[in-house]
Design a protein around this motif. Structure first.
Motif, PDB file in Angstrom:
ATOM      1  N   PHE A   1      -8.498 -30.673 -26.616  1.00 20.29           N
ATOM      2  CA  PHE A   1      -9.308 -31.800 -27.042  1.00 20.29           C
ATOM      3  C   PHE A   1      -8.467 -32.787 -27.851  1.00 20.29           C
ATOM      4  N   VAL A   2      -7.704 -32.271 -28.804  1.00 18.74           N
ATOM      5  CA  VAL A   2      -6.855 -33.121 -29.640  1.00 18.74           C
ATOM      6  C   VAL A   2      -5.843 -33.863 -28.772  1.00 18.74           C
TER       7      VAL A   2
ATOM      8  N   LEU B   1      -5.570 -37.622 -30.574  1.00 17.90           N
ATOM      9  CA  LEU B   1      -5.903 -37.688 -31.994  1.00 17.90           C
ATOM     10  C   LEU B   1      -4.644 -37.464 -32.830  1.00 17.90           C
ATOM     11  N   ASP B   2      -4.536 -38.203 -33.891  1.00 12.14           N
ATOM     12  CA  ASP B   2      -3.425 -38.028 -34.821  1.00 12.14           C
ATOM     13  C   ASP B   2      -3.809 -36.907 -35.782  1.00 12.14           C
TER      14      ASP B   2
ATOM     15  N   LEU C   1     -14.732 -36.214 -32.005  1.00  9.48           N
ATOM     16  CA  LEU C   1     -14.528 -34.992 -32.785  1.00  9.48           C
ATOM     17  C   LEU C   1     -15.837 -34.543 -33.430  1.00  9.48           C
ATOM     18  N   LYS C   2     -16.663 -35.518 -33.816  1.00  8.11           N
ATOM     19  CA  LYS C   2     -17.995 -35.187 -34.337  1.00  8.11           C
ATOM     20  C   LYS C   2     -18.803 -34.443 -33.274  1.00  8.11           C
TER      21      LYS C   2
END
Length: 119
Positions: A32-33, A38-39, A96-97
């Motif tokens: 997912f990251v 995503l940082d 991410l939520k």
């Protein structure tokens, strides 16, 4: 640790299920990251509190192991549920939520299952 030192079949089975589940969740989170670019750097080691928990399991007497393990698991999953719930409500990244919101019911189920080990 629990799959080896656990005294009851329930504790041993739960611990094996959790190792498998955590591995899958970690893989999903890493993917997912990466997909979302995503940082974010996921920790690769346990924090101090959780290292102390592992040490308590390693040094537990056989007759105390299942009680200590089940109490720890209830605490760990309650902590995780609070963290994911808070992020699902107030996080700053929408995707991410959503991930946190999707994982939350599973964390609560695991907490409830850990609770049954204490009985």
């Amino acid at each position: 640790i629990a799959s080896e030192k656990g005294q009851s079949d329930a504790v041993k089975a739960f611990s094996r299920q959790m190792v498998e589940a955590h591995s899958k969740t970690r893989e999903k989170l890493n993917a997912f990251v990466e997909e979302e670019k995503l940082d974010l750097v996921l920790p690769d080691r346990l924090g101090k509190k959780y290292r102390r928990m592992v040490e308590a399991l390693n040094t537990a007497k056989s007759e105390d192991f299942d009680r200590i393990y089940s109490e720890q698991q209830v605490e760990v999953y309650a902590d995780a549920a609070r963290l994911f719930d808070a992020y699902a409500e107030r996080g700053d990244n929408a995707t991410l939520k959503q991930f946190a919101a999707n994982v939350l019911p599973t964390l609560k189920q695991r907490r409830d299952k850990a609770e049954t080990l204490r009985q």
